[in-house]
Design a protein around this motif. Structure first.
Motif, PDB file in Angstrom:
ATOM      1  N   LEU A 107      67.417  56.654 100.190  1.00 23.74           N
ATOM      2  CA  LEU A 107      66.198  57.249 100.736  1.00 23.74           C
ATOM      3  C   LEU A 107      66.231  57.276 102.263  1.00 23.74           C
ATOM      4  O   LEU A 107      65.773  58.235 102.890  1.00 23.74           O
ATOM      5  N   GLY A 117      63.791  59.917 103.177  1.00 23.83           N
ATOM      6  CA  GLY A 117      62.722  59.706 102.207  1.00 23.83           C
ATOM      7  C   GLY A 117      62.600  60.810 101.170  1.00 23.83           C
ATOM      8  O   GLY A 117      61.651  60.813 100.381  1.00 23.83           O
ATOM      9  N   CYS A 173      63.233  62.181  97.832  1.00 23.80           N
ATOM     10  CA  CYS A 173      63.677  61.654  96.540  1.00 23.80           C
ATOM     11  C   CYS A 173      64.651  62.595  95.826  1.00 23.80           C
ATOM     12  O   CYS A 173      65.581  62.148  95.151  1.00 23.80           O
ATOM     13  N   VAL A 204      58.290  54.361  97.669  1.00 27.64           N
ATOM     14  CA  VAL A 204      57.575  55.589  98.014  1.00 27.64           C
ATOM     15  C   VAL A 204      56.076  55.342  97.901  1.00 27.64           C
ATOM     16  O   VAL A 204      55.651  54.409  97.259  1.00 27.64           O
TER      17      VAL A 204
END
Length: 440
Positions: A409, A414, A416, A440
């Motif tokens: 990530l 970040g 996904c 997250v």
């Protein structure tokens, strides 16, 4: 009688002279500085009665306050500013001997504030909590209100973010001199411990208060969850026992228990009972200002402890810190800074790849965050010696998987979907695992 002294930090000579004059009229000997870091070095040496910091920069004010508290946690500071954000930071702060004045303040206001300095004593028994980001400041400012309630508190956050410090500060903020703090790992909770805890709570007098902090609550053995639920239900509303003594339960988790509840791995009734109040401690990797604030605080603290002087991180070192994802969060940052302070600063930049667990080789210098270090294994074995190798392997497999997913990530910013492609798993699996590990 000793002369009251104050250090003054202000870049403008005209305003510095104005503050010097006002302090002199209040019977205070002012020692003025233009540079805040030179001032911090002298605070440690000359030990003034208090500091007066003048600035309209929120970052500068927060940085000075954090660094000064690293030198002496009970050090009084008056912040002079016309910035409403700085005013909010000071007025809503968790540090009791931090004061705000609109600049320029008149003589009477100065004198009244200086008089208050001797009447306000900072409680030094608890940890000093440092914040740079809005999220972390808001969390810390909520603690007095949370502590005032007797309801159970669930503290969520990744490993190393400081959940135990938050729990200890909730205990400190209770203000009860007869308050008792008990910390236990969920793996050590047994039926016998629950029975003894019940007896202990029922036998305490009404003057006492017990805090029970359970770490890694998601690992609480399922067979004892029903007993713990009954213990919590047996207390009267507001956490008061039959004898009138107050008891408070704080649980700390590093993964999403609600997902475990959905899978039948954690009792739903116990989860709702433990999470009446929730606090989420943010990870470092998404908050640059927290990295800077904590780095400056620990550098000041350790340099005084080990070198007897205040030192400052160089810009290249701070840039490296800000660009590193810190998988171990505050705990890892603290270890790295301690190593830096203990070595000659001429070697700092050369040692950064080693200290931050980076690899100059095949991965192009990207952080390697998937390993388990020997200190972690040693600590695990010291507290879980009765586990079989199979059980230990299962626990560490979860940790390694979590670190790999976190690294993916971090690599994809970040995202996904991109992280799932990087790890060659389905997007749905990636989402489920990221939620399970609170990434997250």
């Amino acid at each position: 009688m000793l002369q009251t002294t104050a250090v003054v930090i202000e870049k403008s000579k005209a305003e510095r002279d104005d503050i010097r004059m006002r302090l002199s009229h209040c019977g205070v000997l002012p020692i003025c500085f233009e540079d805040e870091w030179v001032c911090l070095e002298n605070i440690y040496c000359i030990k003034p009665s208090f500091a007066v910091f003048r600035s309209d920069s929120s970052e500068s004010a927060s940085r000075f306050v954090n660094a000064a508290k690293a030198i002496e946690s009970g050090f009084p500071i008056i912040v002079l500013s016309n910035n409403h954000r700085i005013e909010a930071f000071v007025q809503n702060n968790w540090l009791e001997n931090l004061f705000f004045l609109r600049y320029p303040a008149n003589h009477q206001t100065f004198q009244a504030t200086i008089n208050r300095l001797t009447n306000v004593k900072q409680d030094l028994s608890g940890p000093v909590l440092i914040a740079g980001s809005v999220e972390r400041k808001k969390l810390i400012q909520e603690l007095p209100l949370v502590s005032a309630s007797q309801d159970p508190v669930l503290i969520q956050g990744e490993s190393g973010v400081g959940k135990k410090l938050i729990a200890k500060d909730l205990h400190r903020l209770s203000g009860n001199p007869n308050s008792i703090f008990n910390l236990i790992d969920a793996g050590d909770v047994t039926g016998e411990w629950i029975r003894k805890t019940k007896v202990r709570i029922d036998s305490l007098s009404r003057d006492y208060e017990c805090f029970y902090a359970i770490d890694n609550a998601e690992q609480l053995p399922f067979e004892f969850q029903a007993q713990l639920f009954l213990l919590l239900e047996d207390r009267a509303p507001g956490g008061i026992s039959k004898t009138g003594a107050a008891s408070r339960f704080i649980t700390m988790v590093h993964r999403d228990i609600s997902t475990m509840v959905d899978k039948g791995l954690f009792r739903k009734d116990l989860y709702h009972r433990l999470s009446v109040l929730k606090l989420t401690v943010p990870p470092l990797r998404r908050h640059m200002s927290d990295i800077r604030a904590l780095a400056e605080y620990f550098t000041t603290q350790y340099s005084i402890r080990y070198q007897g002087a205040v030192c400052r991180l160089t810009d290249p070192v701070m840039d490296a810190f800000v660009n590193y994802p810190w998988p171990g969060n505050v705990s890892e940052l603290k270890r790295v800074i301690k190593k830096l302070v203990l070595m000659d600063r001429v070697h700092w930049e050369n040692m950064l790849p080693v200290l931050c667990n980076t690899d100059k080789g095949g991965n192009g210098g990207r952080p390697s965050v998937c390993g388990i270090d020997t200190d972690e294994v040693r600590q695990f074995l010291s507290t879980n010696w009765n586990l079989t190798l199979k059980q230990a392997r299962s626990r560490f497999a979860d940790k390694v998987e979590r670190k790999i997913i976190k690294a993916a990530l971090a690599e994809t910013g970040g995202n996904c979907k991109k992280a799932a492609g990087l790890l060659r798993i389905s997007y749905k699996s990636m989402l489920n695992k990221a939620k399970l590990y609170q990434l997250v």
